[in-house]
Design a protein around this motif. Structure first.
Motif, PDB file in Angstrom:
ATOM      1  N   VAL A   6       0.839  -1.197   0.000  1.00 12.50           N
ATOM      2  CA  VAL A   6       0.000   0.000   0.000  1.00 12.50           C
ATOM      3  C   VAL A   6       0.877   1.252   0.000  1.00 12.50           C
ATOM      4  CG1 VAL A   6      -1.836  -1.201   1.239  1.00 12.50           C
ATOM      5  CG2 VAL A   6      -0.137   0.106   2.529  1.00 12.50           C
ATOM      6  N   PRO A   7       0.354   2.364  -0.508  1.00 15.05           N
ATOM      7  CA  PRO A   7       1.100   3.632  -0.415  1.00 15.05           C
ATOM      8  C   PRO A   7       1.285   4.031   1.045  1.00 15.05           C
ATOM      9  CG  PRO A   7      -0.706   3.786  -1.998  1.00 15.05           C
ATOM     10  CD  PRO A   7      -0.908   2.513  -1.251  1.00 15.05           C
ATOM     11  N   SER A   8       2.408   4.635   1.342  1.00 12.45           N
ATOM     12  CA  SER A   8       2.681   5.048   2.721  1.00 12.45           C
ATOM     13  C   SER A   8       2.595   6.553   2.916  1.00 12.45           C
ATOM     14  CB  SER A   8       4.074   4.563   3.142  1.00 12.45           C
ATOM     15  OG  SER A   8       5.065   5.109   2.289  1.00 12.45           O
ATOM     16  N   THR A   9       2.337   7.300   1.837  1.00 11.39           N
ATOM     17  CA  THR A   9       2.174   8.749   1.924  1.00 11.39           C
ATOM     18  C   THR A   9       0.973   9.180   1.090  1.00 11.39           C
ATOM     19  OG1 THR A   9       3.551   9.271  -0.001  1.00 11.39           O
ATOM     20  CG2 THR A   9       4.678   9.044   2.124  1.00 11.39           C
ATOM     21  N   TYR A  10       0.431  10.343   1.427  1.00 11.96           N
ATOM     22  CA  TYR A  10      -0.701  10.873   0.671  1.00 11.96           C
ATOM     23  C   TYR A  10      -0.328  11.185  -0.781  1.00 11.96           C
ATOM     24  CZ  TYR A  10      -4.334  14.042  -0.944  1.00 11.96           C
ATOM     25  OH  TYR A  10      -5.310  14.654  -1.690  1.00 11.96           O
ATOM     26  N   PRO A  11       0.826  11.820  -1.057  1.00 11.04           N
ATOM     27  CA  PRO A  11       1.186  12.065  -2.461  1.00 11.04           C
ATOM     28  C   PRO A  11       1.272  10.782  -3.279  1.00 11.04           C
ATOM     29  CG  PRO A  11       2.543  13.405  -1.018  1.00 11.04           C
ATOM     30  CD  PRO A  11       1.791  12.470  -0.130  1.00 11.04           C
ATOM     31  N   SER A  12       1.784   9.700  -2.677  1.00 13.86           N
ATOM     32  CA  SER A  12       1.865   8.423  -3.399  1.00 13.86           C
ATOM     33  C   SER A  12       0.477   7.898  -3.727  1.00 13.86           C
ATOM     34  CB  SER A  12       2.627   7.391  -2.564  1.00 13.86           C
ATOM     35  OG  SER A  12       3.956   7.794  -2.362  1.00 13.86           O
ATOM     36  N   LEU A  13      -0.441   8.002  -2.770  1.00 17.60           N
ATOM     37  CA  LEU A  13      -1.815   7.547  -3.011  1.00 17.60           C
ATOM     38  C   LEU A  13      -2.466   8.368  -4.111  1.00 17.60           C
ATOM     39  CD1 LEU A  13      -4.292   5.808  -2.133  1.00 17.60           C
ATOM     40  CD2 LEU A  13      -4.898   7.702  -0.607  1.00 17.60           C
ATOM     41  N   LYS A  14      -2.234   9.676  -4.097  1.00 16.79           N
ATOM     42  CA  LYS A  14      -2.846  10.540  -5.111  1.00 16.79           C
ATOM     43  C   LYS A  14      -2.341  10.198  -6.510  1.00 16.79           C
ATOM     44  CE  LYS A  14      -2.096  15.077  -5.111  1.00 16.79           C
ATOM     45  NZ  LYS A  14      -2.229  16.523  -4.796  1.00 16.79           N
ATOM     46  N   LYS A  15      -1.053   9.882  -6.629  1.00 18.18           N
ATOM     47  CA  LYS A  15      -0.510   9.468  -7.927  1.00 18.18           C
ATOM     48  C   LYS A  15      -1.153   8.165  -8.381  1.00 18.18           C
ATOM     49  CE  LYS A  15       4.004  11.648  -7.254  1.00 18.18           C
ATOM     50  NZ  LYS A  15       5.437  11.413  -6.961  1.00 18.18           N
ATOM     51  N   GLN A  16      -1.319   7.238  -7.440  1.00 17.05           N
ATOM     52  CA  GLN A  16      -1.907   5.952  -7.779  1.00 17.05           C
ATOM     53  C   GLN A  16      -3.355   6.123  -8.229  1.00 17.05           C
ATOM     54  OE1 GLN A  16      -3.111   2.898  -4.697  1.00 17.05           O
ATOM     55  NE2 GLN A  16      -1.292   1.877  -5.514  1.00 17.05           N
ATOM     56  N   PHE A  17      -4.150   6.890  -7.485  1.00 23.49           N
ATOM     57  CA  PHE A  17      -5.553   7.091  -7.830  1.00 23.49           C
ATOM     58  C   PHE A  17      -5.701   7.869  -9.128  1.00 23.49           C
ATOM     59  CE2 PHE A  17      -8.752   6.168  -4.329  1.00 23.49           C
ATOM     60  CZ  PHE A  17      -8.012   5.116  -3.826  1.00 23.49           C
ATOM     61  N   SER A  18      -4.828   8.850  -9.360  1.00 23.48           N
ATOM     62  CA  SER A  18      -4.918   9.615 -10.612  1.00 23.48           C
ATOM     63  C   SER A  18      -4.632   8.725 -11.810  1.00 23.48           C
ATOM     64  CB  SER A  18      -3.947  10.802 -10.577  1.00 23.48           C
ATOM     65  OG  SER A  18      -2.603  10.364 -10.560  1.00 23.48           O
TER      66      SER A  18
END
Length: 516
Positions: free
Chosen positions: A307-319
């Motif tokens: 899983v992503p460990s930071t918010y920016p990483s999650l945002k890149k994944q969702f985008s």
């Protein structure tokens, strides 16, 4: 009788009459605090059309997800045998399998871990090979080759590392390049962070030999960086994928293949011309397989992905996932809708699947709509819209209950599930603003900057203002809206704006705190 009593009776009668008239839809523009101009009416008409379309789509999605959650819950409640007996019957005639793993910018520790996991597969080691397709610089590829040569010799498995100098075509291009070197009659696709149970490949291949053309599995989460954000992501992967993936397959919905674990007959992959040179190669493959009448199945096992460990990483994944959905809407919707091999329900569900990540932007859109209505002076929207809003709230509550029970069945306590679901809701509200921007961008372009989510035990950095530029962009809009309301003496609608500020402030505080 006091002087105030007749006034009180009159107020009650007027209120009662107003409610009756509102319910009978005698206020087509809603309850308005100021006279409407022709421009205001035009703006309201457009706003209400967008709102109704958004609410209907949202309602349909929530109803379907609730149904899928109930189906998945029924599955988890069943008493499952420790070993699927079918996995024991076909071992004497198993096909040769090629496992393809595209890599780029991954740590050698992560790559070693993936190979060690593959070595634990119960599939006969002389019946599979592993091919890593690397887009990295040559010096780094050479270091990977040296490490994996030594490791593969100790583990007793056949491993190749292929250097791709032409890095075009995204992940799909890398997989097609790897196919040139593959010997297997069956092709398995893993991400470098995919962790499979030992009997995954045996279960998948046996399902293929029972008549399926391609199979996948539900995926859950794990983390290498232990922080509160990672634990939240693991909860979302563990619980929500039971709905999105298993529930969808059990309900005969659109059988979407997960790109982190695909097992498919090579002849079938060749028949659909391999993978598209796009970021959404898994969804593209799913649509083409069903449009041509191929059977896609789900095995009982589940895999784990980091899983992503930071918010920016999650945002890149969702985008990236959002762009994939819209790209396939633009390029494959006609193929899906015109295929005589796809059921009507699969077609509807396929559209819902493609719109699931763009739909995150509905939260941002609804807040922006609230700002517009406040400026115009709408206190309460028309009855049909209010009815749809209430209906959405009721179905959301049903889905919430289903997710709570699902969370309990995958290992989370009810209090923990409530906390994590609340946090995930706040997270999605904050993320809805960049998702709205990305949705609009995706409609006008086919080019997208593809960035993989960082894997392995990295040191996450703190969130900067640059990471939150879309999320913070609403603040000046809210300030301007409040100024306009005050200048026009529309104090009565300001509480709406204050509620938005409160939600965003708490959500932003939450995102910043959980992205460190």
């Amino acid at each position: 009788m006091s002087v105030n009593e007749p006034i009180s009776i009159e107020v009650r009668e007027l209120t009662k009459q107003l409610i009756q008239q509102y319910i009978m839809n005698q206020y087509p523009w809603g309850l308005i605090t100021r006279p409407l101009t022709p421009i205001s009416q035009a703006v309201l008409l457009i706003t209400y059309i967008i709102t109704i379309a958004m609410l209907i789509l949202s309602l349909l999605q929530i109803i379907v997800l609730t149904k899928y959650g109930i189906k998945s819950l029924g599955y988890l409640r069943e008493v499952k045998s420790a070993v699927d007996q079918r996995n024991k019957a076909l071992t004497s005639r198993l096909p040769f399998v090629t496992i393809l793993i595209p890599i780029k910018g991954e740590s050698t520790l992560t790559i070693e871990r993936s190979l060690q996991n593959i070595a634990r597969l119960s599939y006969p080691k002389d019946l599979f090979e592993v091919i890593y397709i690397s887009d990295d610089p040559e010096y780094y590829v050479n270091s990977i080759i040296n490490i994996l040569n030594n490791l593969s010799h100790r583990l007793g498995i056949n491993v190749k590392v292929i250097h791709r100098t032409d890095n075009s075509g995204y992940k799909g291009g890398a997989l097609n390049y790897g196919l040139r070197y593959a010997k297997g009659d069956v092709i398995a696709i893993f991400d470098v962070d995919t962790i499979t149970p030992s009997n995954y490949l045996l279960s998948a291949v046996n399902k293929l030999m029972m008549g399926y053309d391609a199979v996948t599995a539900v995926w859950r989460g794990y983390y290498t960086v232990d922080n509160a954000f990672s634990r939240l992501m693991k909860f979302m992967y563990d619980v929500y994928n039971e709905v999105f993936i298993r529930g969808r397959f059990l309900s005969n919905g659109f059988p979407a293949i997960s790109g982190n674990n695909i097992v498919i007959w090579r002849k079938v992959l060749n028949a659909v011309n391999g993978f598209c040179r796009c970021t959404g190669e898994d969804l593209d493959l799913s649509i083409k397989l069903r449009a041509m009448g191929y059977r896609v199945g789900l095995i009982d096992e589940f895999v784990a992905c980091e899983v992503p460990s930071t918010y920016p990483s999650l945002k890149k994944q969702f985008s990236r996932w959002l762009f994939n959905g819209i790209w396939n809407m633009k390029h494959n919707l006609r193929l899906l809708l015109t295929s005589g091999k796809v059921t009507t329900w699969e077609k509807i569900d396929g559209i819902l699947w493609m719109l699931q990540f763009p739909s995150i932007s509905f939260a941002a859109l609804s807040m922006l709509i609230t700002l517009v209505l406040s400026i115009i002076g709408v206190l309460i929207p028309p009855a049909p819209i209010l009815f749809l809003e209430l209906l959405n709230a009721i179905i959301v509550l049903s889905l919430f209950v289903v997710l709570l029970v699902l969370g309990k069945h995958v290992g989370y306590s009810i209090p923990n599930s409530v906390i994590q679901m609340t946090r995930s809701a706040l997270l999605m509200i904050v993320m809805s603003f960049p998702m709205l921007v990305y949705s609009l961008e995706s409609l006008v372009t086919d080019e997208w900057e593809w960035k993989s989510t960082p894997k392995g035990p990295i040191n996450p950095r703190s969130t900067s203002l640059r990471d939150l530029v879309h999320e913070l962009s609403l603040i000046p809009i809210i300030i301007i809206t409040i100024v306009i309301l005050i200048l026009n003496n529309q104090i009565i609608t300001i509480p709406y704006i204050i509620s938005i500020i409160a939600i965003l402030a708490y959500g932003l505080r939450f995102v910043i705190a959980y992205a460190r």
